[in-house]
Design a protein around this motif. Structure first.
Motif, PDB file in Angstrom:
ATOM      1  N   GLY A 158       0.830  -1.208   0.000  1.00  0.00           N
ATOM      2  CA  GLY A 158       0.000   0.000   0.000  1.00  0.00           C
ATOM      3  C   GLY A 158       0.859   1.250   0.000  1.00  0.00           C
ATOM      4  O   GLY A 158       0.539   2.243  -0.666  1.00  0.00           O
ATOM      5  N   THR A 159       1.968   1.201   0.730  1.00  0.00           N
ATOM      6  CA  THR A 159       2.811   2.395   0.814  1.00  0.00           C
ATOM      7  C   THR A 159       3.601   2.617  -0.477  1.00  0.00           C
ATOM      8  O   THR A 159       4.115   3.703  -0.710  1.00  0.00           O
ATOM      9  N   LEU A 160       3.714   1.589  -1.310  1.00  0.00           N
ATOM     10  CA  LEU A 160       4.514   1.729  -2.532  1.00  0.00           C
ATOM     11  C   LEU A 160       3.764   2.423  -3.670  1.00  0.00           C
ATOM     12  O   LEU A 160       4.357   2.795  -4.675  1.00  0.00           O
ATOM     13  N   ASN A 161       2.445   2.538  -3.491  1.00  0.00           N
ATOM     14  CA  ASN A 161       1.626   3.184  -4.528  1.00  0.00           C
ATOM     15  C   ASN A 161       1.888   2.599  -5.915  1.00  0.00           C
ATOM     16  O   ASN A 161       2.152   3.337  -6.880  1.00  0.00           O
ATOM     17  N   LEU A 162       1.828   1.310  -6.021  1.00  0.00           N
ATOM     18  CA  LEU A 162       2.122   0.649  -7.282  1.00  0.00           C
ATOM     19  C   LEU A 162       0.995   0.896  -8.283  1.00  0.00           C
ATOM     20  O   LEU A 162      -0.170   0.998  -7.894  1.00  0.00           O
ATOM     21  N   PRO A 163       1.351   0.972  -9.553  1.00  0.00           N
ATOM     22  CA  PRO A 163       0.287   1.168 -10.550  1.00  0.00           C
ATOM     23  C   PRO A 163      -0.564  -0.099 -10.665  1.00  0.00           C
ATOM     24  O   PRO A 163      -0.070  -1.206 -10.437  1.00  0.00           O
ATOM     25  N   ALA A 164      -1.829   0.058 -11.011  1.00  0.00           N
ATOM     26  CA  ALA A 164      -2.692  -1.109 -11.208  1.00  0.00           C
ATOM     27  C   ALA A 164      -2.253  -1.822 -12.480  1.00  0.00           C
ATOM     28  O   ALA A 164      -2.033  -1.181 -13.517  1.00  0.00           O
TER      29      ALA A 164
END
Ligand code: NA7
Length: 854
Positions: free
Chosen positions: A559-565
């Motif tokens: 969640g903290t990495l803000n990975l792209p979908a």
């Protein structure tokens, strides 16, 4: 003071009771606070043995609720000694006029819930009965010394001292012959000082302990500076940390560096002289025995380097428990003490105490005379003080009886059947695995806010529900299960008190995560509690933490990495992304041999990787299909899982690539899968496989391919299969299942990603084809035995469950495993998520069973 009907009775005037009194008064509640001692301070009132110190630095072991204290009180040392901490407690009590609200030399003897009046009746040692709405046990975790469980203790005519009940006037051991029994923190802190005075000291050791030099001195400058720079931020970091002390998170595995490097890193930690530094050097010393052994051996080298007699050094070196699994200690000259000629160590493992006599101790073949015996034998930790009061809840049930087989609490704060009873730092909360000050303040504030909310909303009682309490027990066990703490005979496990049930008493999931759970309970309308008032009841029943704790941590980290979908990417982008994510994972166990080659697919060659066990062949064979939604992944993408299944099931695994969508849409994957199966069947012997022992397996879309291939093999006269292993399989793209909605988001595989996969793989019509949706097959009979593993928080859970049920209904032997608290990807994360290991073991066992039967 003598009001016999109050809002709240609090028992205990340690740091918890003092702060609670302050807050309850502030909020206008009437209170009575009973304290058995004749002053405030709790632990620091009772534990006056020489050398008693707090092992948490003074920058962290202090109240945060009164910011003025930071300037009004100056700590003289990094690790404050007992007298200074007691003075601090007295200072706060005076400053906030707490003395006027505390009754000293009064014990709570019993407490009885009056169901009609919805109140508690507290019986005191003064013969009074106090009626109260709420009853709070602020009695501390280590306040009842353990009964000396040694034969003959009552016979000794010399002086007897118990570290936890030390005489206020102090003891002078000058010229005395002293026996010290016990080498926990109290023994380790007091022995060097006793040895400075005494003529002769004999230490009776049952278990050696890990201890490091405290390097006491002024408070650590870097912490002082951080506090000064931004106190709120520092305090907040402590509150959300793992242990209640701001620490940088360890990111290195002890097994990923050489022993030399590991020891250098540990030495650096050791030099800090902070209790938590060594255990926090590596990310895995609390969960992995080999990693822990690196730390343990480092600590043993330190003992050897100090203690001159190698035999004594060996006796002082712990081998039977991992570092940190019993409370590690901090000392000032402990090991050096054993170099002194008048100090002797007795190993009770070899020379047990036979009896204590009028004049001394008989042990082994010896009999020694002493002037004094010091019992540093510890406490009936965490539950002793609570069940020491005869607490009767609803229907006359006592808390002692309810906890006969281990304490049952919701959040370590409350217990079913005991409305309006609160425990501060009770069992099932971080308590002794944390900086107590942080945990105390959090509990006091939670209780305060709860009582205020009840008052505002007109509720008289609050009690957890059985569902919530049991769920919390399960969660606490899940947290403990992924650590190695349960290996040790520690007081954390109740193992130091004969007859005490063996359960992990504190919550080991971390201070910050615990706080978040408590806050969430409130946010969700007191989830798991029933509240009642005149003519009203509120109960939002439910469970607060169901995802496995290690899975939860991974989700939080992601969640903290803000990975792209992934579904926002092109298929090529998704493939690159997936390969990059796999690059950093642990490799999995060593197998006998790995071999990369190609085989004939339905439309050209397909790459495969063969995993051969190290044992003598030939072996049964499983053709394995990887996950990746038919779009990405390869014969290498489930490598760690394939290795583990190979090693654990003693099976030759052949992981096969297959054509991917959207370039090759349905039914390419299925056709390739079937072609690969036939090829392996024909070439089994030359590959080192056992003819006639062939199975298929796969995860996710690979589970889909495996299930479809098993149907194709049945419908095309072979090859005959011994079994099918389906991990989180896709079985039905034709309709929505409840789990698609329940687990739509937040568990890595999302509903929209699954839709993206399907859209790339198959047209709407094709989704109704059993070779895309095996659940839709008209007939499932005659299929090979199946092991179906589904995960609770997987969008695909219900279609996997439905397939297992449908197979079973069709007469197929099914081993259906529902992995509690797991998500779509977690069981494949070898060596990353310990909670997945038992399921992988079950899968390996399932594979062995396929072949045992067929
Ligand atoms: P601990 O840590 O429980 O230590 C007690 C010690 O006494 C420990 O070495 C015990 O051995 C030993 N012990 C207990 N019973 C016996 C008997 N019957 N015979 C011989 N030896 C015995 O208590 P402490 O007071 O030192 O520390 C408690 C906590 O306070 C500490 O961890 C800090 O959090 C502050 P065992 O290890 O059980 O074999």
């Amino acid at each position: 003071m003598s009001n016999s009907d109050v809002d709240v009775v609090v028992v205990g005037a340690g740091f918890a009771g003092m702060y609670l009194l302050h807050e309850l008064r502030k909020m206008g509640f009437s209170t009575r606070l009973l304290e058995a001692g004749d002053d405030v301070g709790g632990t620091w009132y009772w534990n006056r043995y020489p050398g008693a110190r707090c092992d948490i630095a003074t920058t962290d072991y202090q109240y945060t609720w009164d910011p003025e204290l930071y300037t009004q009180w100056t700590w003289s040392e990094k690790h404050a000694a007992q007298p200074e901490i007691l003075r601090y407690a007295q200072f706060v009590a005076k400053k906030h006029d707490l003395y006027s609200g505390i009754e000293f030399n009064v014990r709570a003897d019993d407490a009885t819930w009056d169901e009609k009046a919805k109140k508690w009746n507290i019986g005191t040692s003064k013969g009074e009965t106090i009626v109260c709405r709420h009853y709070v046990m602020a009695t501390g975790c280590l306040s009842v010394p353990k009964d000396p469980d040694i034969v003959g203790t009552e016979r000794f005519a010399g002086n007897v001292y118990v570290t936890g009940r030390w005489p206020h006037e102090g003891v002078d051991f000058t010229g005395k012959r002293v026996a010290v029994i016990g080498t926990g923190s109290s023994g380790i802190q007091s022995i060097p000082i006793i040895a400075e005075q005494a003529k002769e000291v004999v230490i009776f050791q049952r278990t050696p302990n890990f201890s490091m030099p405290a390097h006491n001195g002024p408070p650590p400058q870097y912490r002082v500076d951080r506090l000064k720079a931004d106190r709120e931020a520092y305090v907040q970091e402590a509150r959300l940390s793992g242990t209640g002390v701001p620490l940088e998170m360890a990111t290195v595995s002890a097994l990923s560096v050489s022993q030399e490097t590991a020891f250098e890193m540990l030495e650096e930690s050791r030099q800090k002289g902070e209790l938590l530094a060594i255990g926090n050097t590596f990310m895995d010393s609390g969960i992995n025995r080999q990693a822990n052994e690196v730390v343990a051996e480092f600590m043993r080298t330190k003992v050897r380097s100090v203690v001159k007699d190698p035999e004594v050094a060996e006796l002082l070196s712990p081998y039977k428990h991992g570092y940190g699994t019993k409370r590690p200690c901090m000392d000032t000259g402990y090991f050096e003490t054993f170099n002194q000629p008048h100090v002797r160590l007795v190993d009770l493992g070899v020379n047990p105490i036979e009896t204590i006599t009028e004049t001394g101790i008989n042990f082994g073949n010896e009999s020694l005379e002493f002037d004094a015996i010091v019992y540093a034998t510890g406490f009936d930790a965490m539950t002793g003080a609570i069940v020491g009061v005869d607490i009767k809840g609803k229907n006359g049930m006592t808390l002692k009886k309810k906890w006969e087989f281990g304490p049952l609490t919701y959040l370590g704060l409350t217990s079913v059947g005991f409305p309006n009873l609160f425990m501060i730092t009770g069992p099932g909360s971080p308590s002794v695995l944390s900086n107590m000050m942080v945990s105390i303040e959090q509990h006091v504030e939670w209780i305060r806010d709860t009582l205020v909310a009840m008052r505002e909303q007109g509720f008289d009682t609050i009690e957890p529900t059985p569902l919530a309490e049991n769920g919390w027990r399960v969660h606490c066990t899940d947290c403990a299960d992924i650590t190695i703490f349960q290996d040790a005979n520690s007081w954390y496990m109740g193992a130091n008190v004969p007859g005490k049930p063996r359960v992990m008493l504190p919550y080991i999931g971390g201070v910050g995560r615990y706080r978040m759970a408590c806050d969430e309970v409130v946010r969700r309308g007191y989830l798991g509690f029933e509240l009642t008032g005149v003519g009203k009841t509120q109960c939002n029943d439910g469970l607060i933490r169901q995802v496995q704790p290690d899975v939860d941590m991974v989700l939080e980290m992601m969640g903290t990495l803000n990975l792209p979908a992934i579904e926002s990417m092109t298929p090529t982008g998704a493939r690159e992304f997936s390969e990059a994510s796999s690059a950093a994972r642990p490799p999995g166990p060593e197998v006998g041999e790995m071999l990369d080659a190609t085989l004939a697919g339905a439309a050209g060659d397909l790459a495969y990787r063969l995993y051969r066990p190290a044992t003598a062949g030939p072996h049964p064979v499983m053709v394995y299909f990887h996950g990746g939604g038919w779009v990405f992944g390869s014969h290498l993408s489930d490598d760690p899982l394939c290795r583990e299944l190979c090693v654990q099931s003693n099976t030759l695994i052949i992981s096969v690539n297959y054509r991917h969508a959207p370039e090759a849409r349905f039914p390419a994957a299925a056709q390739d899968g079937f072609a690969a199966l036939k090829w392996v069947h024909e070439n089994a012997s030359s590959l080192g496989g056992l003819p006639g022992k062939l199975a298929v397996g796969g995860w996710s879309a690979g589970g889909n391919v495996a299930a479809v291939v098993a149907q194709m093999a049945r419908d095309n006269d072979g090859p005959a299969l011994s079994g099918q292993l389906l991990l989180c399989p896709v079985t039905d793209g034709s309709r929505q299942h409840q789990s698609h909605l329940d687990n739509a988001d937040g568990y890595i595989l999302t509903r929209s990603l699954m839709e993206w996969f399907w859209n790339h793989y198959a047209d709407t019509d094709d989704r109704n084809n059993p070779h895309a949706s095996p659940l839709l097959a008209h007939d499932l009979s005659g299929l090979p035995p199946a092991m179906v593993v589904t995960c609770q928080f997987d969008p695909l859970r219900d279609e996997g469950d439905a397939y297992a049920q449908a197979l079973s209904a069709a007469g197929v032997a099914v081993n259906h495993v529902q992995a509690r608290g797991h998500i779509h990807t977690s069981i494949t994360m070898v060596d990353m998520l310990p909670s997945g290991a038992p399921y992988r073991r079950q899968m390996a066992e399932g594979i062995r069973t396929f072949f045992a039967h067929g």
